[in-house]
Enzyme design. Structure first.
Site, short mmCIF file in Angstrom:
data_model
loop_
_atom_site.label_atom_id
_atom_site.label_comp_id
_atom_site.label_asym_id
_atom_site.label_seq_id
_atom_site.Cartn_x
_atom_site.Cartn_y
_atom_site.Cartn_z
N SER A 113 34.40 58.45 -3.98
CA SER A 113 35.65 58.07 -3.32
C SER A 113 36.69 57.48 -4.26
CB SER A 113 35.36 57.09 -2.20
OG SER A 113 34.88 55.89 -2.74
N HIS A 160 32.69 60.79 2.45
CA HIS A 160 34.03 61.31 2.13
C HIS A 160 34.10 62.83 2.21
CE1 HIS A 160 35.78 57.45 1.08
NE2 HIS A 160 34.57 57.16 0.66
N LYS A 213 36.08 57.85 8.92
CA LYS A 213 37.04 58.38 7.96
C LYS A 213 37.65 59.66 8.55
CE LYS A 213 35.27 55.36 4.49
NZ LYS A 213 34.35 55.05 3.42
C1 LIG Z 1 33.38 53.88 3.33
C2 LIG Z 1 32.05 54.25 2.74
C3 LIG Z 1 30.85 53.96 3.40
C4 LIG Z 1 30.83 53.10 4.63
O1 LIG Z 1 31.32 53.75 5.75
P1 LIG Z 1 31.93 52.88 6.93
O2 LIG Z 1 31.75 53.72 8.12
O3 LIG Z 1 33.35 52.59 6.56
O4 LIG Z 1 31.12 51.61 6.99
C5 LIG Z 1 29.67 54.46 2.89
N1 LIG Z 1 29.64 55.18 1.75
C6 LIG Z 1 30.77 55.44 1.07
C7 LIG Z 1 30.69 56.26 -0.18
C8 LIG Z 1 32.00 54.97 1.52
O5 LIG Z 1 33.10 55.19 0.81
#
Ligand SMILES: *Cc1c(COP(=O)(O)O)cnc(C)c1O
Length: 403
Positions: A188, A216, A247
């Site tokens: 990310s 992502h 996301k």
């Molecule tokens: C944002 C993120 C998470 C966590 O996801 P949420 O639903 O926001 O808690 C897990 N792994 C990665 C790589 C992330 O960027």
């Protein structure tokens, strides 16, 4: 012990280094994302959000809002309990089936967030599998790092996407010991893709399980939004896929998707799943609607790709230095905490462009950056305004141009 001194010294050291985090008060406007109101100033200002993880704008989509509203009116606000004690509804079950379908797995399990899904799943796998060893990419997310740490299992950190290094480490552990290789599909902060097939091959050679964070990737890649593994046609070879509903799907919640028996194991043993209230049925209904919509709308993914290409072209022409990734994540490395914040302040206050500065510990020191994440809803005019704002800011702060 002077408690007050301890806490204020800790905070002051962050302020001194420029790493103290200031949350921007941003009011998203349903129906006109990525426009938003910036509430920090006395008068509310209209801004354009360029750093949201609501990658497809599904967080405001009428189809999803309607599904949530309908479900909320029917079932109320909260779920009323943990999954085991009165907190399982039809919406939860249908959502898990929907998730299994996009990943072509037998079974899935919803958590309150993607973070919790990683933490809870990895920690129970590592603590219950006897003498388990984790092999974890050095750039893995904090939720993965914490899950592995909480399992108390032995861990080996391999250099980012370095297959050779991973194999060297795998050789150190006896073939009979349980092993889990943990990695992400698209990272990310750097926006680079993982060559998933080569990791899967190694996993098979050394009899290791594969655990893939597609947070992502889901919704954005693959023929049905199943993620990067689907795009690389290797999804069915992955043992456990982790994803988020927060996301590309625009809501809240996380999950793991796998074989029936592994999911049943996590469901039955993981405290992070068992001892917490399930997500509200209305949110689950919204997530079902979002997944169904995103799955069938390839044009959303095509449009996002188009916008990303356009931005990259224009950044190149403007000599703004960025990491030349193939993904939807466009990082602009500034490499200095204070300068990065200054650039972000300038962009927001002078140009109404919202790019949150990204500092340590999210990225290593010296790699501070702005991170552009476009959506299909950013217009070409917004893109032009973004590029002009960056040009202006680069000139004013004398930031490094591309060579
Ligand atoms: C944002 C993120 C998470 C966590 O996801 P949420 O639903 O926001 O808690 C897990 N792994 C990665 C790589 C992330 O960027």
């Amino acid at each position: 012990m002077d408690y007050k001194k301890f806490f204020s010294d800790s905070i002051n050291s962050l302020k001194k280094s420029g790493e103290y985090r200031i949350f921007r008060n941003v009011e998203r406007i349903a129906g006109s994302f990525p426009n938003a109101k910036f509430n920090d100033l006395v008068k509310k200002e209209n801004i354009v959000v360029w750093c949201s993880n609501d990658y497809l704008g599904m967080g405001q989509h009428p189809f999803i809002l309607e599904a949530i509203e309908r479900s909320m009116k029917e079932f109320g606000a909260g779920s009323g309990g943990t999954r085991n004690i009165s907190g399982t509804s039809n919406a939860h079950i249908v959502l898990e089936n929907e998730i299994s379908e996009i990943h072509e797995k037998e079974s899935s399990l919803i958590f309150t967030s993607g973070y919790v899904a990683n933490d809870a799943s990895l920690s129970i796998l590592g603590s219950k599998l006897n003498k388990c060893a984790f092999f974890s990419d050095e750039k893995n997310h904090a939720s993965i790092i914490n899950g592995i740490r909480n399992s108390k299992a032995e861990k080996f950190i391999f250099k980012h996407n370095n297959i050779k290094h991973l194999e060297t480490l795998l050789k150190k552990v006896g073939i009979d010991r349980p092993k889990i290789i943990v990695f992400e599909s698209v990272y990310s902060m750097d926006g680079d893709f993982t060559p998933i097939e080569s990791l899967v091959k190694l996993a098979k050679k050394y009899n290791a399980l594969t655990y893939l964070d597609e947070v992502h990737g889901v919704g954005l890649y693959g023929s049905h939004g199943g993620g990067v593994a689907q795009e690389q046609k290797i999804m069915h070879e992955i043992d456990i896929i982790n994803g988020t509903l927060a996301k590309a799907f625009g809501l809240i919640g996380g999950y793991v998707s796998s074989s029936k028996i592994i999911i049943d194991f996590i469901r039955s043993y993981s405290p992070g799943f068992i001892f917490t209230t399930s997500i509200p049925p209305a949110i689950a209904s919204g997530a079902i609607a979002s997944i169904r919509y995103v799955k069938d709308n390839q044009q959303l993914r095509d449009k996002l790709k188009e916008k990303c290409l356009l931005i990259k072209e224009k950044l190149l022409a403007a000599n703004i230095p960025f990491l030349k990734t193939k993904s939807h994540i466009i990082p602009i490395i500034i490499g200095d905490t204070k300068l990065c914040k200054k650039a972000a302040d300038e962009l927001l206050e002078k140009h109404k462009v919202y790019l949150q500065p990204i500092n340590y510990p999210t990225v290593p020191r010296g790699k501070e950056r702005l991170r552009i994440t476009p959506s299909p809803l950013h217009t070409d005019q917004m893109i032009d305004e973004l590029i002009n704002a960056l040009k202006f800011t680069w000139k004013k702060l004398k930031l490094k141009k591309a060579a």
